[in-house]
Design an enzyme around this catalytic site. Structure first.
Site, PDB file in Angstrom:
ATOM      1  N   ASP A  21      63.039  35.268  11.453  1.00  0.00           N
ATOM      2  CA  ASP A  21      61.888  34.713  11.712  1.00  0.00           C
ATOM      3  C   ASP A  21      61.080  34.669  13.035  1.00  0.00           C
ATOM      4  O   ASP A  21      61.769  35.364  14.161  1.00  0.00           O
ATOM      5  CB  ASP A  21      62.700  33.107  11.826  1.00  0.00           C
ATOM      6  CG  ASP A  21      61.508  32.170  11.558  1.00  0.00           C
ATOM      7  OD1 ASP A  21      60.553  32.330  11.166  1.00  0.00           O
ATOM      8  OD2 ASP A  21      62.061  30.876  11.907  1.00  0.00           O
ATOM      9  N   GLY A  22      60.011  34.285  12.825  1.00  0.00           N
ATOM     10  CA  GLY A  22      59.151  34.404  14.208  1.00  0.00           C
ATOM     11  C   GLY A  22      57.952  35.571  14.137  1.00  0.00           C
ATOM     12  O   GLY A  22      57.038  35.844  15.071  1.00  0.00           O
ATOM     13  N   GLY A  24      55.097  35.341  12.323  1.00  0.00           N
ATOM     14  CA  GLY A  24      53.635  34.739  12.773  1.00  0.00           C
ATOM     15  C   GLY A  24      53.576  34.301  13.937  1.00  0.00           C
ATOM     16  O   GLY A  24      52.224  34.537  14.545  1.00  0.00           O
ATOM     17  N   ARG A  25      54.460  33.917  14.839  1.00  0.00           N
ATOM     18  CA  ARG A  25      54.306  33.565  16.250  1.00  0.00           C
ATOM     19  C   ARG A  25      54.285  34.593  17.153  1.00  0.00           C
ATOM     20  O   ARG A  25      53.307  34.833  18.092  1.00  0.00           O
ATOM     21  CB  ARG A  25      55.635  32.741  16.716  1.00  0.00           C
ATOM     22  CG  ARG A  25      55.432  31.038  16.689  1.00  0.00           C
ATOM     23  CD  ARG A  25      56.771  30.260  16.413  1.00  0.00           C
ATOM     24  NE  ARG A  25      57.290  30.746  15.348  1.00  0.00           N
ATOM     25  CZ  ARG A  25      58.653  30.479  15.163  1.00  0.00           C
ATOM     26  NH1 ARG A  25      59.501  29.898  16.151  1.00  0.00           N
ATOM     27  NH2 ARG A  25      59.451  30.661  14.031  1.00  0.00           N
ATOM     28  N   SER A  66      61.978  33.489   1.074  1.00  0.00           N
ATOM     29  CA  SER A  66      62.545  32.377   0.264  1.00  0.00           C
ATOM     30  C   SER A  66      61.932  31.672  -0.892  1.00  0.00           C
ATOM     31  O   SER A  66      60.608  32.005  -0.837  1.00  0.00           O
ATOM     32  CB  SER A  66      62.854  31.234   1.429  1.00  0.00           C
ATOM     33  OG  SER A  66      61.588  30.773   1.705  1.00  0.00           O
ATOM     34  N   ASN A  69      59.080  30.095   0.382  1.00  0.00           N
ATOM     35  CA  ASN A  69      57.684  31.155   0.909  1.00  0.00           C
ATOM     36  C   ASN A  69      56.614  31.435  -0.098  1.00  0.00           C
ATOM     37  O   ASN A  69      55.464  31.581   0.314  1.00  0.00           O
ATOM     38  CB  ASN A  69      58.361  32.312   1.350  1.00  0.00           C
ATOM     39  CG  ASN A  69      59.072  32.488   2.582  1.00  0.00           C
ATOM     40  OD1 ASN A  69      60.011  33.167   2.849  1.00  0.00           O
ATOM     41  ND2 ASN A  69      58.607  31.483   3.414  1.00  0.00           N
ATOM     42  N   TRP A  70      57.034  30.834  -1.454  1.00  0.00           N
ATOM     43  CA  TRP A  70      55.793  30.969  -2.396  1.00  0.00           C
ATOM     44  C   TRP A  70      54.629  30.157  -2.121  1.00  0.00           C
ATOM     45  O   TRP A  70      53.695  30.135  -2.710  1.00  0.00           O
ATOM     46  CB  TRP A  70      56.512  30.536  -3.824  1.00  0.00           C
ATOM     47  CG  TRP A  70      57.229  31.505  -4.571  1.00  0.00           C
ATOM     48  CD1 TRP A  70      58.741  31.623  -4.472  1.00  0.00           C
ATOM     49  CD2 TRP A  70      57.085  33.028  -4.664  1.00  0.00           C
ATOM     50  NE1 TRP A  70      59.191  32.591  -5.107  1.00  0.00           N
ATOM     51  CE2 TRP A  70      58.230  33.647  -5.275  1.00  0.00           C
ATOM     52  CE3 TRP A  70      55.822  33.856  -4.772  1.00  0.00           C
ATOM     53  CZ2 TRP A  70      58.354  35.121  -5.724  1.00  0.00           C
ATOM     54  CZ3 TRP A  70      56.027  35.283  -5.074  1.00  0.00           C
ATOM     55  CH2 TRP A  70      57.155  35.726  -5.626  1.00  0.00           C
ATOM     56  N   ARG A 195      68.209  26.280  12.181  1.00  0.00           N
ATOM     57  CA  ARG A 195      68.382  25.932  10.953  1.00  0.00           C
ATOM     58  C   ARG A 195      68.921  26.881  10.115  1.00  0.00           C
ATOM     59  O   ARG A 195      68.819  27.945  10.426  1.00  0.00           O
ATOM     60  CB  ARG A 195      67.062  25.681  10.348  1.00  0.00           C
ATOM     61  CG  ARG A 195      66.338  24.266  10.959  1.00  0.00           C
ATOM     62  CD  ARG A 195      65.111  23.969  10.166  1.00  0.00           C
ATOM     63  NE  ARG A 195      64.073  24.885  10.346  1.00  0.00           N
ATOM     64  CZ  ARG A 195      63.352  24.822  11.522  1.00  0.00           C
ATOM     65  NH1 ARG A 195      63.122  23.842  12.229  1.00  0.00           N
ATOM     66  NH2 ARG A 195      62.171  25.596  11.164  1.00  0.00           N
ATOM     67  N   SER A 197      67.998  26.819   6.704  1.00  0.00           N
ATOM     68  CA  SER A 197      66.975  26.728   5.671  1.00  0.00           C
ATOM     69  C   SER A 197      67.103  27.327   4.303  1.00  0.00           C
ATOM     70  O   SER A 197      66.717  28.363   3.825  1.00  0.00           O
ATOM     71  CB  SER A 197      65.851  27.626   6.273  1.00  0.00           C
ATOM     72  OG  SER A 197      65.468  27.191   7.715  1.00  0.00           O
ATOM     73  N   GLU A 208      80.251  32.338  11.767  1.00  0.00           N
ATOM     74  CA  GLU A 208      79.600  32.106  13.027  1.00  0.00           C
ATOM     75  C   GLU A 208      78.294  32.185  13.055  1.00  0.00           C
ATOM     76  O   GLU A 208      77.730  33.026  12.274  1.00  0.00           O
ATOM     77  CB  GLU A 208      80.362  33.230  14.038  1.00  0.00           C
ATOM     78  CG  GLU A 208      81.635  33.150  14.306  1.00  0.00           C
ATOM     79  CD  GLU A 208      82.316  32.048  14.935  1.00  0.00           C
ATOM     80  OE1 GLU A 208      81.627  31.292  15.551  1.00  0.00           O
ATOM     81  OE2 GLU A 208      83.519  31.438  14.716  1.00  0.00           O
TER      82      GLU A 208
HETATM   83  C1  FPP Z   1      59.483  34.941   8.831  1.00  0.00           C
HETATM   84  O1  FPP Z   1      58.364  34.884   9.938  1.00  0.00           O
HETATM   85  C2  FPP Z   1      59.486  36.322   8.159  1.00  0.00           C
HETATM   86  C3  FPP Z   1      59.143  36.214   6.699  1.00  0.00           C
HETATM   87  C4  FPP Z   1      58.890  34.916   5.777  1.00  0.00           C
HETATM   88  C5  FPP Z   1      59.344  37.128   5.930  1.00  0.00           C
HETATM   89  C6  FPP Z   1      60.292  38.503   6.384  1.00  0.00           C
HETATM   90  C7  FPP Z   1      59.556  39.638   6.135  1.00  0.00           C
HETATM   91  C8  FPP Z   1      59.670  40.975   6.711  1.00  0.00           C
HETATM   92  C9  FPP Z   1      60.350  40.865   8.202  1.00  0.00           C
HETATM   93  C10 FPP Z   1      59.018  42.072   6.410  1.00  0.00           C
HETATM   94  C11 FPP Z   1      59.119  42.511   4.827  1.00  0.00           C
HETATM   95  C12 FPP Z   1      60.661  42.698   4.688  1.00  0.00           C
HETATM   96  C13 FPP Z   1      61.537  43.668   4.460  1.00  0.00           C
HETATM   97  C14 FPP Z   1      62.810  43.613   3.841  1.00  0.00           C
HETATM   98  C15 FPP Z   1      60.714  45.176   4.349  1.00  0.00           C
HETATM   99  P1  FPP Z   1      57.314  33.756   9.704  1.00  0.00           P
HETATM  100  O2  FPP Z   1      56.198  34.224   9.227  1.00  0.00           O
HETATM  101  O3  FPP Z   1      58.129  32.702   9.209  1.00  0.00           O
HETATM  102  O4  FPP Z   1      56.946  33.547  11.266  1.00  0.00           O
HETATM  103  P2  FPP Z   1      56.472  32.019  12.239  1.00  0.00           P
HETATM  104  O5  FPP Z   1      57.540  31.180  11.820  1.00  0.00           O
HETATM  105  O6  FPP Z   1      56.417  32.447  13.232  1.00  0.00           O
HETATM  106  O7  FPP Z   1      55.234  31.723  11.305  1.00  0.00           O
END
Ligand code: FPP
Length: 247
Positions: A21-22, A24-25, A66, A69-70, A195, A197, A208
């Protein structure tokens, strides 16, 4: 002593799962577009996959996309799908060199055809690798998995293939997407959120949980070792007392 050498090779988790996660941030912090956050996230994926293979962690599961995410903007979903295809194409050599078998869990039928095809191809090419199983959770949601499981088992009961009384934990396990994976030992979630999620709700029963503020694109080998060391310093009791464990 180097961090890696402080790890006890005998008590590493068998199954490590990560909520990455993270992205985007991270991009926002750098003044970049979200897309670049995801792109940099793929670099952390490679680092962590290689490190786990090196440590002989047999099962690594990554939450890549997830069911929820769609609902993201169409362009971001398209970008994530594109990144998946390009990463699969690019990383097949990494998988083969490290003897890693790729598998996937989730409602894979909902993936765009191109992604599905590429994924099946890499799954097939790596199916005989034995060093580590890397599982990508794609269009995955734990509740969706449980609903599907209940439907499949109840159909079997209806058709007299299994009796209601024979339903136990192992029957449920054997109908989950994760039927070939052991329970999760350690779950890492990055970016400060604490979380689950909708990720592996059944499979995390005794896991753990480790939360770190580090954003996924900043997550390095050092952060992984820190999480593993932290895990090794915990006592996993599975409902027993400390005294019982010492016997
Ligand atoms: C969460 O960051 C990340 C995702 C929704 C996707 C994870 C995907 C990758 C790391 C790239 C592709 C994966 C592979 C296996 C090659 P966020 O966008 O929710 O971040 P934020 O909460 O800061 O907005």
């Amino acid at each position: 002593m180097a961090q890696q050498d402080q790890l006890d090779k005998k008590t590493l988790p068998k199954h490590l799962a990560i909520i990455m996660d993270g992205n985007g941030r991270w991009a926002k912090q750098q003044g970049l577009l979200r897309a670049l956050g995801h792109e940099n996230g793929t670099k952390s994926v490679r680092v962590v996959v290689e490190a786990c293979a090196e440590l002989n962690i047999p099962f690594l599961t990554l939450y890549a996309f997830s069911t929820e995410n769609w609902n993201r903007p169409k362009r971001e979903v398209e970008l994530l799908m594109k990144l998946l295809v390009s990463s699969l194409k690019k990383e097949i050599k990494t998988l083969q060199d490290n003897e890693i078998k790729l598998t996937a869990i989730g409602n894979l039928d909902t993936l765009p055809k191109k992604v599905y095809k590429e994924l099946l191809e890499v799954i097939d090419k790596t199916k005989d690798n034995t060093n580590m199983t890397l599982t990508l959770a794609l269009s995955y949601g734990s509740r969706e998995e449980l609903v599907k499981t209940v439907k499949e088992i109840s159909l079997k009961v209806k058709n007299n293939l299994i009796s209601r009384d024979a339903i136990d934990e192992s029957v449920i396990n054997n109908h989950l997407y994760t039927r070939n994976l052991p329970d999760v030992d350690l779950l890492i979630r990055t970016s400060g959120e604490q979380r689950i999620s909708n990720f592996l709700l059944w499979q995390l029963a005794y896991a753990e949980l480790y939360f770190t503020d580090t954003l996924w694109p900043d997550f390095t080998k050092t952060h992984l070792f820190e999480a593993l060391l932290n895990y090794q310093n915990r006592e996993r009791r599975f409902g027993k007392t400390s005294e019982q464990l010492k016997r």
